[in-house]
Scaffold this motif. Structure first.
Motif, PDB file in Angstrom:
ATOM      1  N   LEU A   1       0.897  -1.101   0.035  1.00 39.95           N
ATOM      2  CA  LEU A   1       0.104  -0.020   0.060  1.00 39.95           C
ATOM      3  C   LEU A   1       0.891   1.172  -0.046  1.00 39.95           C
ATOM      4  O   LEU A   1       0.601   2.317  -0.757  1.00 39.95           O
ATOM      5  N   GLY A   2       1.807   1.166   0.553  1.00 44.33           N
ATOM      6  CA  GLY A   2       2.781   2.535   0.656  1.00 44.33           C
ATOM      7  C   GLY A   2       3.467   2.703  -0.895  1.00 44.33           C
ATOM      8  O   GLY A   2       3.478   3.716  -1.156  1.00 44.33           O
ATOM      9  N   GLY A   3       3.726   1.628  -1.490  1.00 44.81           N
ATOM     10  CA  GLY A   3       4.272   1.815  -2.932  1.00 44.81           C
ATOM     11  C   GLY A   3       2.908   2.311  -3.721  1.00 44.81           C
ATOM     12  O   GLY A   3       3.390   3.180  -4.542  1.00 44.81           O
ATOM     13  N   LYS A   4       1.960   1.927  -3.310  1.00 41.95           N
ATOM     14  CA  LYS A   4       0.648   2.286  -4.280  1.00 41.95           C
ATOM     15  C   LYS A   4       0.397   3.959  -3.908  1.00 41.95           C
ATOM     16  O   LYS A   4       0.099   4.560  -5.056  1.00 41.95           O
ATOM     17  N   LEU A   5       0.619   4.243  -2.698  1.00 40.32           N
ATOM     18  CA  LEU A   5       0.530   5.686  -2.212  1.00 40.32           C
ATOM     19  C   LEU A   5       1.577   6.434  -2.969  1.00 40.32           C
ATOM     20  O   LEU A   5       1.104   7.608  -3.769  1.00 40.32           O
ATOM     21  N   LEU A   6       2.788   5.978  -3.005  1.00 38.08           N
ATOM     22  CA  LEU A   6       4.006   6.738  -3.770  1.00 38.08           C
ATOM     23  C   LEU A   6       3.466   7.011  -5.240  1.00 38.08           C
ATOM     24  O   LEU A   6       3.863   8.029  -5.805  1.00 38.08           O
ATOM     25  N   LYS A   7       3.070   5.881  -5.741  1.00 39.51           N
ATOM     26  CA  LYS A   7       2.862   5.922  -7.403  1.00 39.51           C
ATOM     27  C   LYS A   7       1.487   6.621  -7.542  1.00 39.51           C
ATOM     28  O   LYS A   7       1.256   7.042  -8.915  1.00 39.51           O
ATOM     29  N   ALA A   8       0.495   6.755  -6.627  1.00 39.39           N
ATOM     30  CA  ALA A   8      -0.886   7.348  -6.932  1.00 39.39           C
ATOM     31  C   ALA A   8      -0.903   8.889  -7.502  1.00 39.39           C
ATOM     32  O   ALA A   8      -0.307   9.434  -7.149  1.00 39.39           O
ATOM     33  N   LYS A   9      -1.690   9.009  -8.331  1.00 35.01           N
ATOM     34  CA  LYS A   9      -2.015  10.209  -9.049  1.00 35.01           C
ATOM     35  C   LYS A   9      -2.077  11.486  -7.803  1.00 35.01           C
ATOM     36  O   LYS A   9      -1.775  12.353  -8.053  1.00 35.01           O
ATOM     37  N   SER A  10      -2.914  11.121  -6.794  1.00 36.67           N
ATOM     38  CA  SER A  10      -3.016  11.891  -5.491  1.00 36.67           C
ATOM     39  C   SER A  10      -3.330  11.189  -4.376  1.00 36.67           C
ATOM     40  O   SER A  10      -3.757   9.899  -4.562  1.00 36.67           O
ATOM     41  N   GLY A  11      -3.111  11.945  -3.386  1.00 35.47           N
ATOM     42  CA  GLY A  11      -3.837  11.298  -2.032  1.00 35.47           C
ATOM     43  C   GLY A  11      -5.363  10.833  -2.141  1.00 35.47           C
ATOM     44  O   GLY A  11      -5.467   9.432  -1.750  1.00 35.47           O
ATOM     45  N   LEU A  12      -6.060  11.390  -2.815  1.00 34.11           N
ATOM     46  CA  LEU A  12      -7.327  11.035  -2.765  1.00 34.11           C
ATOM     47  C   LEU A  12      -7.695  10.114  -3.612  1.00 34.11           C
ATOM     48  O   LEU A  12      -8.599   9.199  -3.456  1.00 34.11           O
TER      49      LEU A  12
END
Length: 194
Positions: free
Chosen positions: A72-83
């Motif tokens: 999940l930490g990796g997905k958060l880093l790669k996500a377009k935004s926090g939302l």
């Protein structure tokens, strides 16, 4: 000095197999025989490495949290935004329900199974929950800095709310709820972020 016999199994592989079994069946419905079978180890090796069923469960829960936090930490880093990350995470149980592969969340399953009846697991469960709350806090803080969530929102409370919401959605999926029913709940959760 005589050295003991080396272990004849890969500890990480065995631990991962135990984690998946606990995740599927729960602690109470998992027998020692079930563990030995999926871990592919002897009783002697099991006790030498993990001491008890409780011992392997402690390690399996930590293993689960480490894996999920890293993913999940990796997905958060790669996500377009926090939302966008929060939305993606909330939609995961919908996908689980569509694919009929929902086991729920090992952490939430365990909290539900044990409640306060097993004090030896309470600290593990609280520490594990804190890991996911911190992850949601990072997502909320990022979304606030990007303007996706009001900056005056109480971050720890909102992170706890998102953890509980995610656990609830995964429990609905595990209970066999239709994907459409789970999907219909998500906009109400997202309203709390406005």
């Amino acid at each position: 000095m005589k050295l003991g016999r080396p272990r004849e199994f890969d500890r990480e592989v065995a631990l991962d197999a135990a984690m998946r079994l606990f995740w599927r069946k729960g602690f109470g419905d998992t027998s020692l025989e079930d563990l030995l079978e999926v871990m592919k180890i002897s009783k002697g090796s099991f006790y030498a490495a993990f001491k008890s069923k409780e011992g392997i469960f402690h390690e399996a829960l930590k293993h689960y949290c480490d894996l999920m936090a890293a993913e999940l930490g990796g997905k958060l880093l790669k996500a377009k935004s926090g939302l966008a990350f929060i939305r993606e995470l909330l939609s995961f149980p919908v996908q689980e329900a569509r694919e009929k592969r929902a086991n729920g969340c090992l952490l939430m399953n365990s909290i539900t199974e044990f409640g306060q009846r097993h004090p030896e697991f309470c600290q593990d469960l609280q520490e594990s929950m804190a890991v996911f709350e911190r992850l949601f806090q990072q997502a909320v803080l990022r979304a606030q800095s990007e303007g996706g969530i009001r900056s005056q929102t109480d971050v720890p409370s909102l992170a706890a709310f998102l953890c509980v919401s995610m656990g609830g959605l995964r429990t609905l999926a595990k209970a066999g709820a239709l994907p459409e029913k789970i999907q219909a709940v998500i906009p109400n959760i997202l309203k709390a972020l406005e």
